[in-house]
Design a protein around this motif. Structure first.
Motif, short mmCIF file in Angstrom:
data_model
loop_
_atom_site.label_atom_id
_atom_site.label_comp_id
_atom_site.label_asym_id
_atom_site.label_seq_id
_atom_site.Cartn_x
_atom_site.Cartn_y
_atom_site.Cartn_z
N LEU A 75 0.86 -1.17 0.00
CA LEU A 75 0.00 0.00 0.00
C LEU A 75 0.90 1.23 0.00
CD1 LEU A 75 -2.46 -1.19 2.79
CD2 LEU A 75 -2.77 -1.39 0.31
N TYR A 76 0.48 2.29 -0.69
CA TYR A 76 1.36 3.44 -0.91
C TYR A 76 0.70 4.74 -0.47
CZ TYR A 76 3.31 -0.03 -4.09
OH TYR A 76 3.84 -1.17 -4.62
N GLY A 77 1.55 5.66 0.00
CA GLY A 77 1.15 7.03 0.29
C GLY A 77 2.26 7.95 -0.16
N ASP A 78 2.18 9.22 0.24
CA ASP A 78 3.22 10.18 -0.13
C ASP A 78 4.52 9.83 0.57
OD1 ASP A 78 1.46 11.54 -1.73
OD2 ASP A 78 1.11 13.17 -0.31
N ASN A 79 5.45 9.26 -0.20
CA ASN A 79 6.78 8.86 0.28
C ASN A 79 6.75 7.84 1.41
OD1 ASN A 79 8.09 10.25 -1.68
ND2 ASN A 79 9.03 11.76 -0.34
N PHE A 80 5.71 7.00 1.44
CA PHE A 80 5.72 5.87 2.37
C PHE A 80 5.02 4.69 1.73
CE2 PHE A 80 1.56 7.52 3.52
CZ PHE A 80 0.83 6.37 3.80
N MET A 81 5.34 3.52 2.24
CA MET A 81 4.67 2.29 1.80
C MET A 81 4.51 1.37 3.00
SD MET A 81 7.35 -0.47 0.07
CE MET A 81 6.97 0.04 -1.55
N VAL A 82 3.50 0.52 2.89
CA VAL A 82 3.30 -0.59 3.82
C VAL A 82 3.50 -1.84 2.98
CG1 VAL A 82 1.68 -1.76 5.35
CG2 VAL A 82 1.66 0.75 5.19
N ASP A 83 4.43 -2.67 3.41
CA ASP A 83 4.79 -3.89 2.66
C ASP A 83 4.47 -5.10 3.52
OD1 ASP A 83 6.70 -5.23 0.45
OD2 ASP A 83 7.10 -6.09 2.42
N ASP A 84 3.61 -5.96 3.01
CA ASP A 84 3.26 -7.22 3.65
C ASP A 84 3.91 -8.33 2.83
OD1 ASP A 84 2.02 -9.38 4.94
OD2 ASP A 84 0.03 -8.93 4.16
N SER A 85 4.85 -9.05 3.42
CA SER A 85 5.63 -10.05 2.69
C SER A 85 5.75 -11.34 3.48
CB SER A 85 7.04 -9.52 2.41
OG SER A 85 7.02 -8.44 1.54
N LEU A 86 6.15 -12.39 2.77
CA LEU A 86 6.44 -13.69 3.38
C LEU A 86 7.92 -13.97 3.17
CD1 LEU A 86 5.38 -16.35 4.65
CD2 LEU A 86 5.11 -17.20 2.31
N TRP A 87 8.66 -14.14 4.28
CA TRP A 87 10.07 -14.50 4.22
C TRP A 87 10.17 -16.02 4.32
CZ3 TRP A 87 13.68 -17.35 6.72
CH2 TRP A 87 15.02 -17.12 6.40
N SER A 88 11.04 -16.63 3.52
CA SER A 88 11.31 -18.07 3.65
C SER A 88 12.78 -18.32 3.42
CB SER A 88 10.45 -18.88 2.68
OG SER A 88 10.72 -18.51 1.34
N GLY A 89 13.30 -19.29 4.14
CA GLY A 89 14.71 -19.65 4.04
C GLY A 89 15.05 -20.67 5.11
N ARG A 90 16.27 -20.56 5.64
CA ARG A 90 16.72 -21.48 6.70
C ARG A 90 17.15 -20.67 7.92
NH1 ARG A 90 21.19 -23.71 6.45
NH2 ARG A 90 22.14 -22.33 4.93
N ALA A 91 17.19 -21.36 9.05
CA ALA A 91 17.59 -20.73 10.31
C ALA A 91 18.81 -21.45 10.88
CB ALA A 91 16.43 -20.77 11.30
N PRO A 92 20.04 -21.13 10.40
CA PRO A 92 21.23 -21.79 10.93
C PRO A 92 21.67 -21.27 12.30
CG PRO A 92 21.86 -20.22 9.25
CD PRO A 92 20.36 -20.25 9.28
N GLY A 93 21.23 -20.07 12.66
CA GLY A 93 21.66 -19.47 13.93
C GLY A 93 20.57 -19.53 14.97
N THR A 94 20.42 -18.45 15.70
CA THR A 94 19.40 -18.38 16.76
C THR A 94 18.50 -17.17 16.51
OG1 THR A 94 20.95 -17.15 18.14
CG2 THR A 94 20.78 -19.53 18.54
N PRO A 95 17.65 -17.24 15.48
CA PRO A 95 16.79 -16.10 15.18
C PRO A 95 15.85 -15.79 16.33
CG PRO A 95 16.12 -17.99 13.87
CD PRO A 95 17.39 -18.36 14.58
N PHE A 96 15.87 -14.52 16.73
CA PHE A 96 15.00 -14.03 17.80
C PHE A 96 15.15 -14.86 19.07
CE2 PHE A 96 13.34 -12.99 13.65
CZ PHE A 96 13.29 -11.60 13.73
N GLY A 97 16.41 -15.37 19.29
CA GLY A 97 16.73 -16.11 20.50
C GLY A 97 16.34 -17.57 20.49
#
Length: 140
Positions: A75-97
């Motif tokens: 969604l867009y406005g004057d010099n701003f956007m709202v982005d709704d996305s899906l991230w996918s991949g792997r978690a080799p570390g400790t994401p968010f603890g």
């Protein structure tokens, strides 16, 4: 003159492209020098400036790998956007603890991004679906 939706898409897609390549310098170059960087719930709270944002990206790239972002809606406005996305991949570390153990992971992301007149990201707020992350990483 405000950026067009096409220009905002190009800026955000470049930002995500640098993230996909674990390119800290590239990501930081998409941010304004005085950026307000706010990963909601991140222990440091909002940070300011590229140097303030750097530790987050260094940690993120250690914790997550092979990331792909699928745009669901913008969604867009004057010099701003709202982005709704899906991230996918792997978690080799400790994401968010949470211990990732290299397992596959996917979760929704919501970005609220304000752009400077030159197209740099001057404010980035990010919410992650922590419940989905916890559910996937607790299951293994």
């Amino acid at each position: 003159m405000p950026l067009s939706p096409t220009e905002m898409d190009a800026r955000m897609d470049a930002h995500f492209g640098f993230e996909a390549r674990d390119d800290v310098g590239g990501v930081l170059a998409t941010l304004a020098a005085d950026v307000e960087h706010d990963i909601v719930g991140w222990p440091t709270g909002p940070t300011h400036g590229r140097d303030g944002a750097r530790p987050f990206y260094e940690q993120l790239f250690a914790d997550l790998a092979d990331g792909k972002v699928e745009r669901l809606r913008r969604l867009y406005g004057d010099n701003f956007m709202v982005d709704d996305s899906l991230w996918s991949g792997r978690a080799p570390g400790t994401p968010f603890g949470l211990a990732g153990g290299g397992r596959p992971l996917s979760f929704r992301l919501l970005h609220v991004v304000e752009f400077a007149d030159d197209g740099a990201i001057r404010r980035e707020n990010v919410w992650v679906d922590l419940a989905a992350i916890q559910q996937q990483l607790a299951a293994g």
